[in-house]
Design a protein around this motif. Structure first.
Motif, PDB file in Angstrom:
ATOM      1  N   LEU A  79     100.062  42.461  16.763  1.00  0.00           N
ATOM      2  CA  LEU A  79     100.338  41.035  16.552  1.00  0.00           C
ATOM      3  C   LEU A  79     101.314  40.515  17.607  1.00  0.00           C
ATOM      4  N   ASP A  80     102.355  41.291  17.924  1.00  0.00           N
ATOM      5  CA  ASP A  80     103.300  40.877  18.966  1.00  0.00           C
ATOM      6  C   ASP A  80     102.599  40.739  20.318  1.00  0.00           C
ATOM      7  N   VAL A  81     101.692  41.671  20.611  1.00  0.00           N
ATOM      8  CA  VAL A  81     100.952  41.610  21.870  1.00  0.00           C
ATOM      9  C   VAL A  81     100.067  40.365  21.890  1.00  0.00           C
ATOM     10  N   GLU A  82      99.393  40.076  20.788  1.00  0.00           N
ATOM     11  CA  GLU A  82      98.531  38.896  20.718  1.00  0.00           C
ATOM     12  C   GLU A  82      99.337  37.605  20.869  1.00  0.00           C
ATOM     13  N   GLU A  83     100.524  37.564  20.280  1.00  0.00           N
ATOM     14  CA  GLU A  83     101.375  36.379  20.426  1.00  0.00           C
ATOM     15  C   GLU A  83     101.796  36.198  21.882  1.00  0.00           C
ATOM     16  N   ARG A  84     102.127  37.287  22.557  1.00  0.00           N
ATOM     17  CA  ARG A  84     102.509  37.188  23.972  1.00  0.00           C
ATOM     18  C   ARG A  84     101.325  36.739  24.824  1.00  0.00           C
ATOM     19  N   LEU A  85     100.139  37.265  24.534  1.00  0.00           N
ATOM     20  CA  LEU A  85      98.948  36.848  25.274  1.00  0.00           C
ATOM     21  C   LEU A  85      98.661  35.358  25.056  1.00  0.00           C
ATOM     22  N   ALA A  86      98.817  34.881  23.828  1.00  0.00           N
ATOM     23  CA  ALA A  86      98.611  33.453  23.543  1.00  0.00           C
ATOM     24  C   ALA A  86      99.588  32.607  24.355  1.00  0.00           C
ATOM     25  N   LYS A  87     100.817  33.062  24.458  1.00  0.00           N
ATOM     26  CA  LYS A  87     101.826  32.349  25.258  1.00  0.00           C
ATOM     27  C   LYS A  87     101.426  32.328  26.735  1.00  0.00           C
ATOM     28  N   GLU A  88     100.933  33.448  27.240  1.00  0.00           N
ATOM     29  CA  GLU A  88     100.504  33.522  28.639  1.00  0.00           C
ATOM     30  C   GLU A  88      99.306  32.609  28.889  1.00  0.00           C
ATOM     31  N   ILE A  89      98.381  32.531  27.932  1.00  0.00           N
ATOM     32  CA  ILE A  89      97.203  31.668  28.071  1.00  0.00           C
ATOM     33  C   ILE A  89      97.621  30.197  28.100  1.00  0.00           C
ATOM     34  N   ARG A  90      98.604  29.834  27.282  1.00  0.00           N
ATOM     35  CA  ARG A  90      99.098  28.453  27.312  1.00  0.00           C
ATOM     36  C   ARG A  90      99.694  28.123  28.678  1.00  0.00           C
ATOM     37  N   PHE A  91     100.329  29.103  29.308  1.00  0.00           N
ATOM     38  CA  PHE A  91     100.938  28.910  30.628  1.00  0.00           C
ATOM     39  C   PHE A  91      99.892  28.911  31.738  1.00  0.00           C
ATOM     40  N   ASP A  92      98.892  29.793  31.635  1.00  0.00           N
ATOM     41  CA  ASP A  92      97.877  29.950  32.685  1.00  0.00           C
ATOM     42  C   ASP A  92      96.527  30.226  32.038  1.00  0.00           C
ATOM     43  N   SER A  93      95.695  29.210  31.940  1.00  0.00           N
ATOM     44  CA  SER A  93      94.405  29.362  31.257  1.00  0.00           C
ATOM     45  C   SER A  93      93.371  30.112  32.099  1.00  0.00           C
ATOM     46  N   ASP A  94      93.689  30.436  33.355  1.00  0.00           N
ATOM     47  CA  ASP A  94      92.751  31.145  34.234  1.00  0.00           C
ATOM     48  C   ASP A  94      92.948  32.655  34.243  1.00  0.00           C
ATOM     49  N   LEU A  95      93.680  33.196  33.284  1.00  0.00           N
ATOM     50  CA  LEU A  95      93.958  34.631  33.309  1.00  0.00           C
ATOM     51  C   LEU A  95      92.823  35.460  32.723  1.00  0.00           C
ATOM     52  N   TRP A  96      92.827  36.726  33.082  1.00  0.00           N
ATOM     53  CA  TRP A  96      91.868  37.712  32.594  1.00  0.00           C
ATOM     54  C   TRP A  96      92.570  38.601  31.572  1.00  0.00           C
ATOM     55  N   ILE A  97      91.806  39.099  30.584  1.00  0.00           N
ATOM     56  CA  ILE A  97      92.345  40.081  29.637  1.00  0.00           C
ATOM     57  C   ILE A  97      91.353  41.236  29.512  1.00  0.00           C
ATOM     58  N   ILE A  98      91.862  42.430  29.774  1.00  0.00           N
ATOM     59  CA  ILE A  98      91.119  43.671  29.534  1.00  0.00           C
ATOM     60  C   ILE A  98      91.746  44.316  28.306  1.00  0.00           C
ATOM     61  N   GLU A  99      90.926  44.776  27.374  1.00  0.00           N
ATOM     62  CA  GLU A  99      91.456  45.493  26.207  1.00  0.00           C
ATOM     63  C   GLU A  99      90.915  46.915  26.210  1.00  0.00           C
ATOM     64  N   ILE A 100      91.838  47.854  26.060  1.00  0.00           N
ATOM     65  CA  ILE A 100      91.532  49.280  26.073  1.00  0.00           C
ATOM     66  C   ILE A 100      91.911  49.856  24.708  1.00  0.00           C
ATOM     67  N   ASP A 101      91.066  50.705  24.143  1.00  0.00           N
ATOM     68  CA  ASP A 101      91.378  51.440  22.916  1.00  0.00           C
ATOM     69  C   ASP A 101      91.527  52.905  23.296  1.00  0.00           C
ATOM     70  N   ASP A 102      92.765  53.403  23.255  1.00  0.00           N
ATOM     71  CA  ASP A 102      92.989  54.793  23.637  1.00  0.00           C
ATOM     72  C   ASP A 102      94.257  55.318  22.974  1.00  0.00           C
ATOM     73  N   ARG A 103      94.094  56.338  22.153  1.00  0.00           N
ATOM     74  CA  ARG A 103      95.245  56.925  21.447  1.00  0.00           C
ATOM     75  C   ARG A 103      96.319  57.437  22.402  1.00  0.00           C
ATOM     76  N   ALA A 104      95.914  57.926  23.564  1.00  0.00           N
ATOM     77  CA  ALA A 104      96.875  58.466  24.533  1.00  0.00           C
ATOM     78  C   ALA A 104      97.512  57.371  25.392  1.00  0.00           C
ATOM     79  N   GLY A 105      97.043  56.151  25.271  1.00  0.00           N
ATOM     80  CA  GLY A 105      97.617  55.053  26.027  1.00  0.00           C
ATOM     81  C   GLY A 105      97.231  55.029  27.498  1.00  0.00           C
ATOM     82  N   ARG A 106      96.110  55.691  27.840  1.00  0.00           N
ATOM     83  CA  ARG A 106      95.690  55.721  29.246  1.00  0.00           C
ATOM     84  C   ARG A 106      95.182  54.344  29.676  1.00  0.00           C
TER      85      ARG A 106
END
Length: 113
Positions: A79-106
């Protein structure tokens, strides 16, 4: 040296993750030439990390063509990450988002030091 286009870098990064059998998706398409790229890593344990463009002040003059990333949030709630991303989108609507699912955090990102 000119910087790699965002669409090219995102495509290559998704392919690299796919080749390593790390689930990743393009969540948001931004400006093809120069959109900022953000990467969310969901660790699948209730925590997530967020990486964004490294500040230009961290680059050496000869590295000006490279794209590097900096940790923005580490071991945060999704939720904290999503809130930060929403803030970034409000600042710059031309950004890209990649989402990775990985237990090791790679993520295979080039991090600024």
């Amino acid at each position: 040296m000119p910087r790699l286009r965002s669409d090219f870098l995102v495509s290559a990064h998704l392919r690299r993750l796919n080749d390593a059998n790390i689930p990743a998706v393009l969540r948001r398409r931004g400006a093809a030439e120069a959109g900022a790229i953000f990467v969310k890593v969901d660790r699948l344990d209730g925590s997530a990390d967020l990486y964004g463009p490294a500040p230009q002040s961290l680059f050496e003059a000869e590295d000006s063509g490279e794209r590097r990333f900096s940790p923005m949030l580490q071991a945060a709630t999704p939720l904290d990450v999503e809130e930060r991303l929403a803030k970034e989108i409000r600042f710059d609507s031309d950004l890209w988002i990649i989402e990775i699912d990985d237990r090791a955090g790679r993520h295979f990102l080039d991090l600024a030091e």
